[in-house]
Enzyme design. Structure first.
Site, PDB file in Angstrom:
ATOM      1  N   GLU A 476       0.835  -1.219   0.000  1.00  0.00           N
ATOM      2  CA  GLU A 476       0.000   0.000   0.000  1.00  0.00           C
ATOM      3  C   GLU A 476       0.863   1.258   0.000  1.00  0.00           C
ATOM      4  O   GLU A 476       0.916   1.988   1.009  1.00  0.00           O
ATOM      5  CB  GLU A 476      -0.946   0.004   1.193  1.00  0.00           C
ATOM      6  CG  GLU A 476      -2.101  -0.973   1.077  1.00  0.00           C
ATOM      7  CD  GLU A 476      -3.067  -0.894   2.252  1.00  0.00           C
ATOM      8  OE1 GLU A 476      -2.726  -0.230   3.265  1.00  0.00           O
ATOM      9  OE2 GLU A 476      -4.151  -1.496   2.176  1.00  0.00           O
ATOM     10  N   GLU A 570      -6.014  -7.394  -0.852  1.00  0.00           N
ATOM     11  CA  GLU A 570      -6.457  -7.188   0.527  1.00  0.00           C
ATOM     12  C   GLU A 570      -7.816  -6.495   0.528  1.00  0.00           C
ATOM     13  O   GLU A 570      -8.023  -5.515  -0.179  1.00  0.00           O
ATOM     14  CB  GLU A 570      -5.450  -6.342   1.307  1.00  0.00           C
ATOM     15  CG  GLU A 570      -5.824  -6.129   2.769  1.00  0.00           C
ATOM     16  CD  GLU A 570      -4.782  -5.282   3.500  1.00  0.00           C
ATOM     17  OE1 GLU A 570      -3.580  -5.534   3.310  1.00  0.00           O
ATOM     18  OE2 GLU A 570      -5.175  -4.352   4.233  1.00  0.00           O
TER      19      GLU A 570
END
Length: 972
Positions: A476, A570
């Site tokens: 991320e 995710e």
């Protein structure tokens, strides 16, 4: 004695009233629920000058207001209790004689005969006054409310100039007598349509930011006035109908609900005692399309508006806690082998993951927590992973290798290397796919690039011959653009690391992170790695269903349309913090979207940490497998139900422990009537008619496992009788057994009736109007400047395409009927009404009340929008008739009988719908009013309140899907 008795009776009545107030739940006060709608001045802005009334002898001047849609007709006014209130201050009067008076008045469309007014008040400089008029007192001659106005009048000659300031002008609707635009009944979240919290306990407000005449954006805040924290709050912005061009931005959970009569905004997080929370995100729509009322808190600690939560849900599959001895050839990797990317017809414009036979294959993953910590480390072992494979429907395991935060670069390298090797080896032995995740978290991956280069060189070399390994090279990254051309962007990092992996001889799938917590996936199209010759590269998108809604789904659709392959490495069913409330209905919508594009996904996180995202309850101490139902937390329950349903469809079996549905031929919902029947058992949901029939024997995941494989030829809904039936042996993916198949090319929600449904065979999957309510109507069609899908959230909308064709509110768009005969007050034209013998109300006792046929300059009215649903017309599935009370919506026989099929109720009285026979453990989901909803109101307990004379039907819908209908007859 009589006086004493009367006095005693009076005291008893007073005590009863007091006690009834004390009996209210949660300390709520017994007060009417009201919604206010602001009035705007259309004509007569300050200052104004009085002039001789051309229809009388007095001197007058008027302030005219726009008429809100909520009271625009006689029917709407008489269906509710409403009043007009205007508070204004007289700043100055140039000739203050003391004889000027002010009053509110209304007129319907029969100007010559219509005049209704409030009590007159004297006007003097410096005075503040409130004028009020009850609309129930109107003496109607026509059917449309044309004018709401304030008149200043003097019976003497007076040409004064009056300066004023309005502090408040509104229409107030009593919601206890009317739904104020709502349809009544119970909504999908289990709440009564008219539910409302006491504003002294919880309150809501919004701020409007106009973009232009046809576009306004709104932000929201909620205040908790109590001494206890609350969460999961629904707030409502009342509207007179469905807002035109409605869109939501920046992850706000907002949806228009016709039953409630407004836009519901949901906040899943916690609001501390005495605190105010400004909700992230905003909504936008055309403000001229509806009248916007005040905001209020509908409920706290409740489900999201889109449907029920599984927070206390039931596990649909049995977990034995044991493992299976599965031959290698029957494991996920054994059957599907090395994965790669390829474009497949029916899945959009982007390449998708396919297996060794070039058949589309979808990975359903479980992600560990950080393996540098025990909460992640302890669960990466063969026993735990085998439980996921054998009983949870998981075919992929993701190992989160944090880079910082006590991770790989800050002292945990040796510990994490050992666990990575254990996890990859376990996955290989179990025939599972595995992601080695370089877990960059809210940082620039260039900062630790030297570590990443060594890391991927090591593992790409070690596992270059493994068919099951996938590399995720930056989880991320945040604050780093995909491509700037400066060498410090994500593109440069990913190109270098991907090059290292390929140079080591590995042709594994590689997943590249994207900016802003891996959500700006649409930016990749500017400079994809495929332009540099790389193959089998995917790009990351992450979502959490409690935080991410329509605007984020739009990013996925845009990226896919641009040819960007996506992997959701995710996601969670709570909010993005990993805590907060759940929104499982939105999670289901996300999975349906992923299914339509064959996007693989992995759920966070496999552990027992005390947070919403954890699969296991904190009381579960098992780390090596053997999990049973009592070990699962909310996320675990949802994951097993969802993944096992997909696995069942993939394998063509049904392992669900709940009652099985009918084995009748089921139709595929959401398909266009132009679609050709598929001959494939693996046809993907939402595929276009241009898709070639597949000969694959595996059905695509995406449907509930409660569907039994069809053993008969079933035609797709919407196909003509000449179409060939499907020879599929399994239910179509993407359909739930409880869903009614759509059989027409219906317009997308929010589109105008003038929009034509697309008949293109190349339409993207996933854009089915039934599955994507967030897609707005076409701005070019509606003349509304709604930001397009390619526009970034937060940007203000520009002028609408073709907006020059849309009439500007307040401007005449054609001759107003009778306009030449009914001028605006103060304009000296036409004869005095009544001079030809027309009866005129006697108002001589009040100054300035000579009847004045005032004509509005704006002859147009806006109608509130309710959604129109077209009934299926070509489905082969059985539809329950109005007389059949023992069917689910799929035609399955389930026991449900009412004590009475017909209830006769006197107006003003109440009766309850009583269920005589139902399945064990089954409960009522909601009561739905079919027909004229103003005749009755039904609450969540089935109590029917008779409002008006007439007939309606109330449909009882059970959680099992069983339904029954009760006919209601209301008599005087």
């Amino acid at each position: 004695m009589k006086k004493i008795k009367r006095r005693g009776l009076s005291w008893l009545l007073v005590m009863a009233m007091v006690l009834s107030g004390l009996a209210l739940p949660n300390g709520q006060k017994a007060k009417a629920a009201e919604t206010s709608y602001d009035l705007t001045v259309k004509k007569g802005q300050s200052p104004l000058t009085m002039a001789k009334n051309p229809y009388g002898t007095d001197y007058i001047s008027d302030i005219l207001f726009d008429v809100p849609d909520v009271i625009s007709t006689k029917d709407k006014v008489q269906a509710c209790s409403s009043r007009i209130e205007v508070t204004l201050k007289i700043n100055s009067v140039s000739s203050d004689t003391g004889s000027i008076h002010a009053m509110l008045y209304t007129q319907d469309d029969d100007y010559d005969k219509s005049w209704n007014q409030s009590e007159a008040q004297s006007v003097t400089a410096g005075k503040e006054m409130t004028l009020s008029y009850e609309l129930s007192d109107m003496n109607w001659k026509g059917t449309i409310l044309k004018n709401i106005a304030i008149r200043f009048a003097d019976n003497a000659v007076n040409t004064s100039t009056i300066s004023y300031k309005i502090s408040s002008a509104k229409v107030i609707v009593d919601d206890s007598s009317s739904t104020g635009g709502s349809a009544g009944g119970t909504t999908e979240d289990g709440l009564d349509a008219n539910a409302r919290e006491d504003s002294s306990l919880y309150s809501a407000s919004y701020t409007a930011k106009p973009g232009n005449q046809y576009w306004t954006e709104y932000t929201f805040s909620i205040t908790n006035h109590t001494s206890q924290a609350v969460s999961k709050v629904q707030a409502v912005m009342k509207t007179s109908g469905e807002p035109k061009g409605f869109k939501s931005f920046e992850s706000i959970n907002a949806v228009y609900n016709a039953t409630v009569g407004g836009v519901i905004v949901y906040y899943a997080g916690e609001i501390a005692a005495g605190a105010t929370v400004n909700i992230n995100g905003k909504i936008g729509f055309d403000p001229t399309s509806v009248t916007v009322g005040s905001a209020y808190v509908r409920a706290v600690n409740c489900n999201p508006p889109s449907g029920e939560s599984t927070e206390s849900g039931k596990l649909n599959y049995k977990l034995t806690g044991t493992t299976k001895d599965i031959p290698d050839a029957q494991t996920p990797v054994g059957k599907h082998g090395k994965l790669h990317l390829k474009k497949v017809a029916g899945y959009g414009n982007a390449p998708v993951i396919v297996d060794k036979n070039d058949n589309p294959y979808q990975l359903r993953g479980a992600s560990s927590h950080g393996i540098q910590w025990d909460v992640g480390y302890n669960y990466v072992n063969k026993g735990a992973m085998q439980s996921l494979r054998d009983e949870w429907g998981v075919n992929l395991f993701r190992m989160a290798c944090y880079v910082t935060q006590d991770g790989y670069t800050v002292g945990a390298q040796s510990r994490m290397d050992q666990k990575i090797e254990e996890g990859v080896q376990a996955a290989k032995e179990l025939g599972m796919y595995v992601i080695v995740d370089w877990h960059i978290h809210a940082e620039n991956p260039h900062t630790t690039k030297s570590w990443a280069k060594d890391f991927f060189k090591k593992y790409a070399t070690k596992y270059k011959d493994y068919d099951n390994v996938i590399f995720e090279i930056c989880n991320e990254p945040t604050g780093v653009q995909w491509y700037t051309g400066g060498g410090n962007d994500l593109y440069s990092y990913c190109k270098e690391i991907a090059g290292i992996i390929r140079d080591c001889g590995s042709d594994a799938l590689i997943v590249c992170g994207t900016n802003t917590w891996s959500q700006d996936v649409e930016d990749v199209a500017k400079k994809p790695l495929k332009d540099d010759g790389f193959e089998d590269i995917l790009y990351t998108f992450h979502f959490y269903s409690g935080s991410h809604y329509a605007d984020k789904m739009a990013k996925v659709k845009t990226a896919t349309a641009d040819g960007t392959p996506i992997f959701v490495t995710e996601f969670g069913i709570c909010d993005a913090s990993g805590n907060g409330g759940f929104d499982t209905a939105n999670a289901d919508a996300w999975i349906k979207l992923c299914d339509s594009y064959n996007i693989s996904y992995a759920c966070w996180s496999f552990c027992n940490k005390g947070e919403s995202a954890s699969y296991l309850s904190t009381s579960c101490s098992k780390t090596t497998g053997g999990y049973v139902a009592s070990d699962l937390a909310t996320t675990g329950i949802w994951l097993v139900n969802t993944y096992r349903a997909h696995q069942d469809i993939e394998e063509g079996i049904d392992t669900k422990v709940t009652p099985k549905p009918s084995t009748s031929a089921s139709a595929k919902p959401g398909t266009s009537s132009s679609e050709k029947p598929s001959t494939s058992a693996s046809a993907k949901p939402g595929t276009s008619s241009s898709e070639k029939p597949s000969t694959s024997a595996s059905a695509k995941p995406g449907t509930s496992s409660s569907e039994k494989p069809s053993t008969s030829a079933s035609a797709k809904p919407g196909t003509s009788s000449s179409e060939k039936p499907s020879t599929s042996a399994s239910a179509k993916p993407g359909t739930s057994s409880s869903e009614k198949p759509s059989t027409s090319a219906s317009a997308k929600p929010g589109t105008s009736s003038s929009e034509k449904p697309s008949t293109s065979a190349s339409a993207k999957p996933g854009t089915d109007p039934g599955s994507n309510p967030e897609v707005s109507s076409n701005p070019a069609t509606d003349k509304t400047p709604v930001p397009g899908e390619s526009q970034k959230p937060g940007e203000s909308a520009g002028p609408a395409p073709g907006s020059s064709e849309a009439p500007v509110p307040g401007e005449s768009v054609g001759p107003v009927p009778g306009s030449s005969e009914a001028p605006v007050p103060g304009e000296s034209v036409g004869p005095v009404p009544g001079s030809s013998g027309t009866p005129v109300p006697d108002t001589s006792s009040k100054p300035g009340t000579s009847p004045t046929p005032t004509k509005s300059q704006d002859g147009s009215t806006s109608s509130g929008g309710g959604k129109t649903t077209t009934a299926p017309s070509g489905s082969t599935a059985q539809s329950p008739s109005t007389e059949d009370e023992d069917l689910t919506e799929d035609g399955e026989e389930i026991t449900l009988r009412l004590a009475k099929k017909t209830l006769t109720i006197k107006r003003g009285k109440k009766k309850r719908i009583v269920i005589k026979v139902k399945a064990s453990g089954d409960k009522v989901k909601r009561y739905k009013v079919i027909g004229r909803k103003k005749i009755v109101r039904v609450n969540a307990k089935g109590v029917v309140a008779a409002k008006k004379k007439g007939k309606v039907t109330i449909k009882v819908i059970m959680k099992s899907g069983a339904t029954a209908k009760c006919k209601i007859i209301v008599k005087k």
